[in-house]
Enzyme design. Structure first.
Site, PDB file in Angstrom:
ATOM      1  N   ARG A 170      37.465 -20.478 -64.473  1.00 37.04           N
ATOM      2  CA  ARG A 170      38.431 -20.048 -65.490  1.00 37.04           C
ATOM      3  C   ARG A 170      38.411 -18.547 -65.740  1.00 37.04           C
ATOM      4  NH1 ARG A 170      37.679 -25.154 -68.976  1.00 37.04           N
ATOM      5  NH2 ARG A 170      35.572 -24.431 -68.848  1.00 37.04           N
ATOM      6  N   LYS A 228      24.352 -34.801 -58.284  1.00 34.99           N
ATOM      7  CA  LYS A 228      24.131 -35.849 -59.258  1.00 34.99           C
ATOM      8  C   LYS A 228      24.459 -35.315 -60.653  1.00 34.99           C
ATOM      9  CE  LYS A 228      19.439 -35.130 -60.637  1.00 34.99           C
ATOM     10  NZ  LYS A 228      19.776 -34.479 -61.831  1.00 34.99           N
ATOM     11  N   HIS A 234      18.279 -32.861 -54.430  1.00 34.64           N
ATOM     12  CA  HIS A 234      17.582 -31.679 -53.910  1.00 34.64           C
ATOM     13  C   HIS A 234      16.120 -31.963 -53.536  1.00 34.64           C
ATOM     14  CE1 HIS A 234      16.062 -31.056 -58.023  1.00 34.64           C
ATOM     15  NE2 HIS A 234      15.197 -30.200 -57.527  1.00 34.64           N
ATOM     16  N   LYS A 246      13.217 -30.599 -50.073  1.00 32.55           N
ATOM     17  CA  LYS A 246      11.895 -29.955 -50.221  1.00 32.55           C
ATOM     18  C   LYS A 246      11.058 -30.188 -48.971  1.00 32.55           C
ATOM     19  CE  LYS A 246      11.769 -30.402 -55.261  1.00 32.55           C
ATOM     20  NZ  LYS A 246      11.550 -29.126 -55.925  1.00 32.55           N
ATOM     21  N   GLU A 286       7.054 -32.477 -65.824  1.00 33.61           N
ATOM     22  CA  GLU A 286       7.515 -31.109 -66.066  1.00 33.61           C
ATOM     23  C   GLU A 286       6.914 -30.627 -67.374  1.00 33.61           C
ATOM     24  OE1 GLU A 286      11.744 -30.259 -64.659  1.00 33.61           O
ATOM     25  OE2 GLU A 286      11.868 -32.292 -65.414  1.00 33.61           O
ATOM     26  N   ASP A 312      18.297 -39.195 -65.095  1.00 37.64           N
ATOM     27  CA  ASP A 312      18.266 -37.812 -64.608  1.00 37.64           C
ATOM     28  C   ASP A 312      17.426 -37.686 -63.333  1.00 37.64           C
ATOM     29  OD1 ASP A 312      18.618 -34.991 -64.631  1.00 37.64           O
ATOM     30  OD2 ASP A 312      16.728 -34.719 -65.703  1.00 37.64           O
ATOM     31  N   HIS A 353      15.614 -38.758 -57.578  1.00 35.87           N
ATOM     32  CA  HIS A 353      14.424 -38.157 -56.952  1.00 35.87           C
ATOM     33  C   HIS A 353      13.280 -39.161 -56.754  1.00 35.87           C
ATOM     34  CE1 HIS A 353      16.722 -34.712 -57.925  1.00 35.87           C
ATOM     35  NE2 HIS A 353      16.172 -34.408 -59.067  1.00 35.87           N
ATOM     36  N   LYS A 357       9.479 -34.738 -69.469  1.00 39.31           N
ATOM     37  CA  LYS A 357       9.521 -33.325 -69.865  1.00 39.31           C
ATOM     38  C   LYS A 357       8.399 -33.085 -70.869  1.00 39.31           C
ATOM     39  CE  LYS A 357      13.950 -32.465 -68.314  1.00 39.31           C
ATOM     40  NZ  LYS A 357      14.101 -31.671 -67.097  1.00 39.31           N
TER      41      LYS A 357
HETATM   42  C1  BG6 Z   1      16.870 -31.903 -61.704  1.00 37.64           C
HETATM   43  C2  BG6 Z   1      16.905 -32.485 -63.096  1.00 37.64           C
HETATM   44  O1  BG6 Z   1      17.457 -32.789 -60.792  1.00 37.64           O
HETATM   45  O2  BG6 Z   1      15.546 -31.647 -61.302  1.00 37.64           O
HETATM   46  C3  BG6 Z   1      16.183 -31.566 -64.062  1.00 37.64           C
HETATM   47  O3  BG6 Z   1      18.242 -32.649 -63.523  1.00 37.64           O
HETATM   48  C4  BG6 Z   1      14.808 -31.218 -63.554  1.00 37.64           C
HETATM   49  O4  BG6 Z   1      16.094 -32.182 -65.349  1.00 37.64           O
HETATM   50  C5  BG6 Z   1      14.882 -30.710 -62.121  1.00 37.64           C
HETATM   51  O5  BG6 Z   1      14.259 -30.224 -64.402  1.00 37.64           O
HETATM   52  C6  BG6 Z   1      13.498 -30.465 -61.551  1.00 37.64           C
HETATM   53  O6  BG6 Z   1      13.614 -29.925 -60.266  1.00 37.64           O
HETATM   54  P1  BG6 Z   1      12.335 -29.289 -59.561  1.00 37.64           P
HETATM   55  O7  BG6 Z   1      12.811 -28.944 -58.200  1.00 37.64           O
HETATM   56  O8  BG6 Z   1      11.964 -28.096 -60.385  1.00 37.64           O
HETATM   57  O9  BG6 Z   1      11.268 -30.326 -59.585  1.00 37.64           O
END
Ligand code: BG6
Length: 518
Positions: A73, A180, A210, A214, A248, A267, A272, A370
């Site tokens: 935008r 996602k 993602h 890794k 995390e 999430d 993952h 978290k």
């Molecule tokens: C993401 C989640 O897919 O992965 C986040 O939406 C999370 O909540 C993140 O913090 C963590 O990624 P990584 O690569 O730092 O483990």
């Protein structure tokens, strides 16, 4: 893993693995192409995607005929966009900033201002990608990266279809990349997929998880299938249980809008952690072709069984304020943008079983959260105790169970834990560890996950991208749990900086086990 038919043949050939080994180690370079990024001003693009594109360019993996178009935008000129990309790269790229690399990349940067449902903006986009084809030689190959909320997918897909941008011409390709969350349950995942696959062919849809990008996750395949000594014990005869942890230390930061109502299970467990489970538990694929690899992962996901007593074998938590790393931190409900009384979980744990000959009776415990004790992702395969110990019980009082721990991050490597004699006159046996650390064995630094995934997508190389069936199977596992939680199990508070709610510890204690303290 590759696209070119020549390489695919090499990879599926099992006869002579050393043939052309030198050629196979040459890095693959993307062909002429452009990428159109929707959501380019978002956090993910700024911190991960744009830096990854620059890092690829810096490693010589993007061709000179590459273009990057931002769509959004903001009322930006091409130069404003170039400045934005430069700042993002300077702040977040993995590799050093090289002026000549950036200048080369900059020649292909364009920006189109518009709303996702504005046909005029998509007309302009069509002109811009056409201009890149002519002036930059991008060859009609265009990828559309949807780094936007799924609620905006229908509009963007419709406009892409109306403007014909989804249709390749003269042997070129058109691909779409989606991030996602792929829906929030099975039904919505199917709806979302229908929207995307109405406009793009299934083989042109690249779903990003993602974690699969890794290095340490890909190393799971090498660890299991390139070695002779692990696979024979990788089953219910020897394995007692498996613990997969994604902890995390951060809170939800400024992501309240995304996170609230989604929670940890949707999430990160749906994608993952279930992908990690699938890679840990799957049978050896006959090759690493996308179809073979995905088929093996799908078999595992299809064989997952939920515990009958979900209250006892799952746990759900929400962080409250506390101390972390010497800093006082807020609780989830005090974070900016979180509605009072929100029941979104920030911690989730569950026991899953896999009904196959290899894994019957071996629980897989998953946990993610978290504001936990520290940032760590690992897969711990914990072995049964030796059937007989010819020592006095006092000599082995401190002996734990053997374990192989794949350390996904941050301290990437593999640890093995086993018993060893303590030096001295007694036969005292205690746990020791043997360690492989990436930093000590390799001089190369691991690329960021997004570098690998963006490159594979441009190459049209699909093994590291889950297909729709995997997504659906994962939701099938999760849906009964989230439905049960919504009705019967509000999240239990846990203090920031700890290892989750009491119920998570009780859940393992019931099975006579404890969580690892990474
Ligand atoms: C993401 C989640 O897919 O992965 C986040 O939406 C999370 O909540 C993140 O913090 C963590 O990624 P990584 O690569 O730092 O483990």
């Amino acid at each position: 893993m590759s696209v070119s038919p020549e390489r695919d043949t090499q990879l599926t050939e099992r006869g002579n693995p050393l043939r052309d080994a030198r050629d196979r180690r040459l890095p693959l370079i993307a062909g002429p192409s452009s990428m159109v990024m929707f959501g380019v001003t978002g956090d993910l693009a700024k911190k991960k995607l744009l830096p990854a594109i620059y890092d690829l360019a810096n490693r010589g993996l993007l061709p000179p005929s590459f273009g990057l178009v931002g769509f959004g935008r903001r009322d930006w000129s091409h130069d404003d966009f170039a400045q934005y990309v430069r700042e993002s790269v300077e702040a977040h790229a993995r590799t050093p900033f090289v002026e000549t690399t950036f200048e080369q990349l900059r020649g292909g940067l364009r920006f189109v201002t518009g709303e996702f449902d504005d046909p005029a903006a998509f007309e302009e986009l069509t002109e811009v990608v056409g201009e890149l084809d002519r002036t930059r030689g991008t060859g009609g190959n265009h990828a559309f990266y949807l780094s936007i909320p799924p609620s905006a997918f229908p509009q963007v897909c419709e406009q892409l279809a109306n403007s014909g941008l989804n249709t390749p011409q003269d042997g070129s390709w058109r691909r779409v990349v989606i991030e996602k969350p792929f829906g929030h349950d099975l039904a919505s995942a199917r709806e979302l997929n229908d929207v995307v696959e109405k406009v793009f062919r299934p083989e042109d849809v690249f779903r990003i998880d993602h974690y699969l990008g890794k290095e340490t996750v890909q190393n799971l395949l090498a660890f299991r299938f390139a070695n002779a000594m692990f696979e024979p014990i990788w089953n219910a005869h020897y394995v007692d249980h498996v613990q997969i942890t994604m902890a995390e230390d951060i809170g939800i930061g400024s992501r309240a809008g995304y996170y609230d109502g989604i929670g940890t299970a949707r999430d990160v467990i749906q994608n993952h952690l279930l992908q990690l489970l699938a890679l840990t538990a799957m049978e050896e694929p006959i090759s690493f072709d996308a179809a073979e690899l995905r088929a093996e992962k799908e078999k595992v996901l299809a064989a997952v069984e939920l515990p009958t007593d979900l209250a006892a074998h799952t746990a759900r938590g929400q962080y409250v304020g506390g101390w972390q790393g010497g800093e006082q931190v807020k609780g989830y409900l005090e974070e900016e943008g979180i509605p009072a009384g929100s029941t979104t979980e920030t911690f989730a744990a569950m026991r899953l079983d896999i009904a196959t000959r290899r894994w019957a009776g071996v629980p897989f415990y998953l946990r993610a959260g978290k504001r936990l004790g520290r940032r760590v992702t690992e897969i711990a395969v914990v072995f049964r105790r030796a059937p007989f110990l010819p020592f006095r019980s006092t000599d082995t009082a401190d002996l734990g169970q053997n374990a192989i721990v794949i350390r996904v991050q941050p301290d990437e490597g593999v640890t093995m834990r086993f018993g060893s004699k303590v030096p001295g006159t007694q036969m005292e046996v205690r746990d020791v560890t043997m360690d492989f650390a990436y930093g000590a064995s390799f001089t190369e630094e691991s690329p960021e996950a997004y570098e690998r995934l963006i490159l594979d997508m441009l190459l049209g190389d699909p093994p590291l991208f889950p297909r729709q069936r995997e997504v659906e199977l994962s939701w099938q596992i999760l849906d009964p749990i989230t439905a049960f939680w919504a009705e019967h199990m509000p999240p239990e508070p846990y203090r920031a900086g700890t290892w989750g709610p009491d119920s998570a510890h009780k859940m393992l204690a019931r099975d006579g086990r404890t969580w690892r303290r990474p």
